[in-house]
Each structure stands twice: as structure tokens, then as C-alpha cells.
Scaffold this motif. Structure first.
Motif, PDB file in Angstrom:
ATOM      1  N   ARG A  22     -54.715   0.910 -64.754  1.00 26.15           N
ATOM      2  CA  ARG A  22     -54.956   0.205 -63.485  1.00 26.15           C
ATOM      3  C   ARG A  22     -56.431  -0.161 -63.346  1.00 26.15           C
ATOM      4  NH1 ARG A  22     -50.455   3.651 -61.819  1.00 26.15           N
ATOM      5  NH2 ARG A  22     -51.791   5.329 -61.104  1.00 26.15           N
ATOM      6  N   ARG A  23     -57.329   0.700 -63.826  1.00 30.04           N
ATOM      7  CA  ARG A  23     -58.758   0.347 -63.787  1.00 30.04           C
ATOM      8  C   ARG A  23     -59.019  -0.874 -64.659  1.00 30.04           C
ATOM      9  NH1 ARG A  23     -59.270   6.058 -64.254  1.00 30.04           N
ATOM     10  NH2 ARG A  23     -59.988   5.848 -66.415  1.00 30.04           N
ATOM     11  N   ASP A  24     -58.376  -0.934 -65.826  1.00 32.42           N
ATOM     12  CA  ASP A  24     -58.513  -2.116 -66.697  1.00 32.42           C
ATOM     13  C   ASP A  24     -57.999  -3.365 -65.991  1.00 32.42           C
ATOM     14  OD1 ASP A  24     -59.630  -0.607 -68.743  1.00 32.42           O
ATOM     15  OD2 ASP A  24     -57.758  -0.471 -69.896  1.00 32.42           O
ATOM     16  N   MET A  25     -56.879  -3.236 -65.302  1.00 31.94           N
ATOM     17  CA  MET A  25     -56.316  -4.382 -64.579  1.00 31.94           C
ATOM     18  C   MET A  25     -57.279  -4.866 -63.494  1.00 31.94           C
ATOM     19  SD  MET A  25     -52.311  -3.424 -64.120  1.00 31.94           S
ATOM     20  CE  MET A  25     -51.122  -3.882 -65.369  1.00 31.94           C
ATOM     21  N   LEU A  26     -57.864  -3.934 -62.762  1.00 20.92           N
ATOM     22  CA  LEU A  26     -58.814  -4.317 -61.708  1.00 20.92           C
ATOM     23  C   LEU A  26     -60.032  -5.018 -62.298  1.00 20.92           C
ATOM     24  CD1 LEU A  26     -58.690  -1.206 -59.366  1.00 20.92           C
ATOM     25  CD2 LEU A  26     -57.753  -3.484 -58.925  1.00 20.92           C
ATOM     26  N   ARG A  27     -60.505  -4.523 -63.430  1.00 15.90           N
ATOM     27  CA  ARG A  27     -61.650  -5.162 -64.084  1.00 15.90           C
ATOM     28  C   ARG A  27     -61.290  -6.596 -64.482  1.00 15.90           C
ATOM     29  NH1 ARG A  27     -66.393  -3.456 -66.114  1.00 15.90           N
ATOM     30  NH2 ARG A  27     -65.851  -1.286 -65.803  1.00 15.90           N
ATOM     31  N   SER A  28     -60.092  -6.791 -64.998  1.00 22.83           N
ATOM     32  CA  SER A  28     -59.650  -8.141 -65.369  1.00 22.83           C
ATOM     33  C   SER A  28     -59.546  -9.036 -64.141  1.00 22.83           C
ATOM     34  CB  SER A  28     -58.289  -8.083 -66.074  1.00 22.83           C
ATOM     35  OG  SER A  28     -58.401  -7.410 -67.304  1.00 22.83           O
ATOM     36  N   LEU A  29     -59.015  -8.479 -63.051  1.00 25.67           N
ATOM     37  CA  LEU A  29     -58.857  -9.267 -61.825  1.00 25.67           C
ATOM     38  C   LEU A  29     -60.191  -9.598 -61.168  1.00 25.67           C
ATOM     39  CD1 LEU A  29     -55.680  -7.564 -60.344  1.00 25.67           C
ATOM     40  CD2 LEU A  29     -55.880  -9.924 -61.180  1.00 25.67           C
ATOM     41  N   ALA A  30     -61.224  -8.843 -61.483  1.00 24.27           N
ATOM     42  CA  ALA A  30     -62.553  -9.143 -60.939  1.00 24.27           C
ATOM     43  C   ALA A  30     -63.051 -10.493 -61.462  1.00 24.27           C
ATOM     44  CB  ALA A  30     -63.536  -8.034 -61.292  1.00 24.27           C
ATOM     45  N   GLN A  31     -62.499 -10.944 -62.585  1.00 23.67           N
ATOM     46  CA  GLN A  31     -62.877 -12.244 -63.161  1.00 23.67           C
ATOM     47  C   GLN A  31     -62.102 -13.392 -62.532  1.00 23.67           C
ATOM     48  OE1 GLN A  31     -65.488 -12.114 -65.299  1.00 23.67           O
ATOM     49  NE2 GLN A  31     -65.351  -9.930 -64.839  1.00 23.67           N
ATOM     50  N   GLY A  32     -60.992 -13.085 -61.841  1.00 25.96           N
ATOM     51  CA  GLY A  32     -60.197 -14.132 -61.199  1.00 25.96           C
ATOM     52  C   GLY A  32     -58.729 -13.746 -61.176  1.00 25.96           C
ATOM     53  N   ASP A  33     -57.951 -14.533 -60.464  1.00 23.92           N
ATOM     54  CA  ASP A  33     -56.524 -14.285 -60.321  1.00 23.92           C
ATOM     55  C   ASP A  33     -55.815 -14.352 -61.674  1.00 23.92           C
ATOM     56  OD1 ASP A  33     -57.204 -14.296 -57.680  1.00 23.92           O
ATOM     57  OD2 ASP A  33     -56.054 -16.080 -57.151  1.00 23.92           O
ATOM     58  N   LEU A  34     -54.821 -13.480 -61.848  1.00 21.93           N
ATOM     59  CA  LEU A  34     -54.043 -13.446 -63.083  1.00 21.93           C
ATOM     60  C   LEU A  34     -52.578 -13.187 -62.762  1.00 21.93           C
ATOM     61  CD1 LEU A  34     -56.391 -11.164 -65.230  1.00 21.93           C
ATOM     62  CD2 LEU A  34     -56.043 -13.628 -65.525  1.00 21.93           C
ATOM     63  N   LEU A  39     -51.963  -9.937 -67.114  1.00 19.91           N
ATOM     64  CA  LEU A  39     -52.495  -8.582 -67.000  1.00 19.91           C
ATOM     65  C   LEU A  39     -51.910  -7.677 -68.082  1.00 19.91           C
ATOM     66  CD1 LEU A  39     -52.407  -8.020 -63.137  1.00 19.91           C
ATOM     67  CD2 LEU A  39     -54.440  -8.068 -64.581  1.00 19.91           C
ATOM     68  N   ALA A  40     -50.644  -7.897 -68.412  1.00 18.40           N
ATOM     69  CA  ALA A  40     -49.953  -7.047 -69.389  1.00 18.40           C
ATOM     70  C   ALA A  40     -50.398  -7.318 -70.820  1.00 18.40           C
ATOM     71  CB  ALA A  40     -48.442  -7.250 -69.271  1.00 18.40           C
ATOM     72  N   ALA A  41     -50.692  -8.569 -71.151  1.00 19.91           N
ATOM     73  CA  ALA A  41     -50.951  -8.966 -72.543  1.00 19.91           C
ATOM     74  C   ALA A  41     -52.037  -8.151 -73.247  1.00 19.91           C
ATOM     75  CB  ALA A  41     -51.251 -10.456 -72.615  1.00 19.91           C
ATOM     76  N   PRO A  42     -53.246  -8.033 -72.693  1.00 18.69           N
ATOM     77  CA  PRO A  42     -54.280  -7.294 -73.431  1.00 18.69           C
ATOM     78  C   PRO A  42     -54.002  -5.789 -73.502  1.00 18.69           C
ATOM     79  CG  PRO A  42     -55.145  -8.024 -71.318  1.00 18.69           C
ATOM     80  CD  PRO A  42     -53.777  -8.629 -71.476  1.00 18.69           C
ATOM     81  N   LEU A  43     -53.100  -5.324 -72.665  1.00 22.19           N
ATOM     82  CA  LEU A  43     -52.771  -3.894 -72.636  1.00 22.19           C
ATOM     83  C   LEU A  43     -51.554  -3.569 -73.492  1.00 22.19           C
ATOM     84  CD1 LEU A  43     -53.316  -3.440 -68.803  1.00 22.19           C
ATOM     85  CD2 LEU A  43     -54.901  -2.836 -70.627  1.00 22.19           C
ATOM     86  N   ALA A  48     -42.405  -5.303 -67.096  1.00 23.20           N
ATOM     87  CA  ALA A  48     -41.936  -4.270 -66.157  1.00 23.20           C
ATOM     88  C   ALA A  48     -42.974  -3.157 -66.008  1.00 23.20           C
ATOM     89  CB  ALA A  48     -40.606  -3.695 -66.634  1.00 23.20           C
ATOM     90  N   GLY A  49     -43.568  -2.732 -67.115  1.00 28.86           N
ATOM     91  CA  GLY A  49     -44.600  -1.688 -67.050  1.00 28.86           C
ATOM     92  C   GLY A  49     -45.810  -2.149 -66.267  1.00 28.86           C
ATOM     93  N   ALA A  50     -46.255  -3.365 -66.540  1.00 25.88           N
ATOM     94  CA  ALA A  50     -47.408  -3.919 -65.821  1.00 25.88           C
ATOM     95  C   ALA A  50     -47.090  -4.067 -64.336  1.00 25.88           C
ATOM     96  CB  ALA A  50     -47.813  -5.256 -66.426  1.00 25.88           C
ATOM     97  N   SER A  51     -45.868  -4.481 -64.037  1.00 26.00           N
ATOM     98  CA  SER A  51     -45.460  -4.662 -62.644  1.00 26.00           C
ATOM     99  C   SER A  51     -45.522  -3.341 -61.872  1.00 26.00           C
ATOM    100  CB  SER A  51     -44.055  -5.252 -62.584  1.00 26.00           C
ATOM    101  OG  SER A  51     -43.710  -5.529 -61.249  1.00 26.00           O
ATOM    102  N   LYS A  52     -45.156  -2.247 -62.511  1.00 23.61           N
ATOM    103  CA  LYS A  52     -45.228  -0.939 -61.848  1.00 23.61           C
ATOM    104  C   LYS A  52     -46.683  -0.567 -61.535  1.00 23.61           C
ATOM    105  CE  LYS A  52     -40.904   0.915 -63.513  1.00 23.61           C
ATOM    106  NZ  LYS A  52     -40.207   2.011 -64.180  1.00 23.61           N
ATOM    107  N   HIS A  53     -47.574  -0.876 -62.455  1.00 30.33           N
ATOM    108  CA  HIS A  53     -48.991  -0.603 -62.193  1.00 30.33           C
ATOM    109  C   HIS A  53     -49.505  -1.492 -61.064  1.00 30.33           C
ATOM    110  CE1 HIS A  53     -49.948   2.314 -65.284  1.00 30.33           C
ATOM    111  NE2 HIS A  53     -49.265   1.593 -66.173  1.00 30.33           N
ATOM    112  N   VAL A  54     -49.095  -2.739 -61.060  1.00 31.37           N
ATOM    113  CA  VAL A  54     -49.511  -3.654 -59.991  1.00 31.37           C
ATOM    114  C   VAL A  54     -48.990  -3.151 -58.647  1.00 31.37           C
ATOM    115  CG1 VAL A  54     -49.205  -5.990 -59.061  1.00 31.37           C
ATOM    116  CG2 VAL A  54     -49.814  -5.672 -61.466  1.00 31.37           C
ATOM    117  N   GLN A  55     -47.778  -2.623 -58.611  1.00 31.92           N
ATOM    118  CA  GLN A  55     -47.231  -2.080 -57.361  1.00 31.92           C
ATOM    119  C   GLN A  55     -48.086  -0.927 -56.846  1.00 31.92           C
ATOM    120  OE1 GLN A  55     -43.151  -1.118 -58.236  1.00 31.92           O
ATOM    121  NE2 GLN A  55     -42.553  -3.264 -58.444  1.00 31.92           N
ATOM    122  N   ALA A  56     -48.553  -0.066 -57.742  1.00 31.90           N
ATOM    123  CA  ALA A  56     -49.427   1.040 -57.330  1.00 31.90           C
ATOM    124  C   ALA A  56     -50.735   0.494 -56.757  1.00 31.90           C
ATOM    125  CB  ALA A  56     -49.702   1.978 -58.503  1.00 31.90           C
ATOM    126  N   LEU A  57     -51.269  -0.548 -57.376  1.00 33.53           N
ATOM    127  CA  LEU A  57     -52.496  -1.172 -56.874  1.00 33.53           C
ATOM    128  C   LEU A  57     -52.254  -1.853 -55.530  1.00 33.53           C
ATOM    129  CD1 LEU A  57     -53.787  -2.614 -60.263  1.00 33.53           C
ATOM    130  CD2 LEU A  57     -54.812  -0.735 -58.954  1.00 33.53           C
TER     131      LEU A  57
END
Length: 121
Positions: A22-34, A39-43, A48-57
Motif C-alpha cells: 500500500r505504501r508503494d501504491m501511495l507513492r505511485s499515486l503521488a505522481q498522478g491518478d492511476l 497500480l497492480a502492474a509494477p507489483l 483482485a489483489g490490488a483492488s483489496k489494497h485499494v479498498q484498505a486505502l
């Protein structure tokens, strides 16, 4: 009496930030909307996995999701981090004071000893 610093919002932010993905996702989102897929690709994780992390955020209020057709676009909302930063600043002051005292003690221990008046040549 010590004032309680517990709040559901603060707890949710720290819970969200506790996960490195989730910290990685936030860092990516600091550069702009995704999108979630972006968000899932570089990770190397599934949508579905990325979506669960986004839900927590989202629960922490750190991410807003908008739906454009079939695409879910995520945006960073750093506002909820302000309370977390305020909480951390308190401890920054605490540790700065402690480290300052340690630095002074080390400097004092390294200072040359004062010659006493009893020395004979």
C-alpha cells in the motif's frame, strides 16, 4: 492526565500504511491518478489483489476511486495523513530532545580534562 491519541481515523491510516504494498501504491499515486491495473502492474499482482489494497486505502481515506465506464481510477488524498503527521511530530520532538542530550553527553565525555591545580612540574 494524558490525552488519548487514539482515533478510528488515525488507526485506519496507520493500518493502511503498515503494508509495504500500500505504501508503494501511495507513492505511485503521488505522481498522478492511476487505474487499479496500473497500480497492480509494477507489483506483479492480480487486479483482485490490488483492488483489496485499494479498498484498505479507501477505508483510511487516503485514496479516492472514481469509475469511468469499466475503469476504476484511483487518486491520492493526502489529507488524512495530516493527523498521522501531527502524531509523529510529537515523537519527533521527544526523540530530538533525547538525541540532543545524548550528543551533549558524548561531547562532554570527549572534552579534554581540566588540569587540576595540584600538579607539580
Amino acid at each position: 492526565m494524558v490525552e488519548s491519541t487514539s482515533s478510528p481515523a488515525l488507526d485506519a491510516v496507520f493500518r493502511a500504511l503498515a503494508d509495504p504494498t500500500r505504501r508503494d501504491m501511495l507513492r505511485s499515486l503521488a505522481q498522478g491518478d492511476l487505474t487499479i491495473g496500473e497500480l497492480a502492474a509494477p507489483l506483479s499482482m492480480s487486479f483482485a489483489g490490488a483492488s483489496k489494497h485499494v479498498q484498505a486505502l479507501e477505508r483510511a481515506g487516503l485514496v479516492r476511486r472514481s469509475i469511468r465506464g469499466r475503469t476504476h481510477v484511483c487518486s491520492l488524498d493526502p489529507g488524512p495523513m495530516a493527523e498521522a503527521m501531527q502524531w509523529l511530530r510529537f515523537y519527533e520532538q521527544f526523540w530530538s530532545g533525547r538525541l540532543g542530550a545524548l550528543e551533549a553527553a558524548i561531547a562532554a565525555s570527549r572534552a579534554p580534562a581540566e588540569p587540576s591545580g595540584d600538579q607539580h612540574e
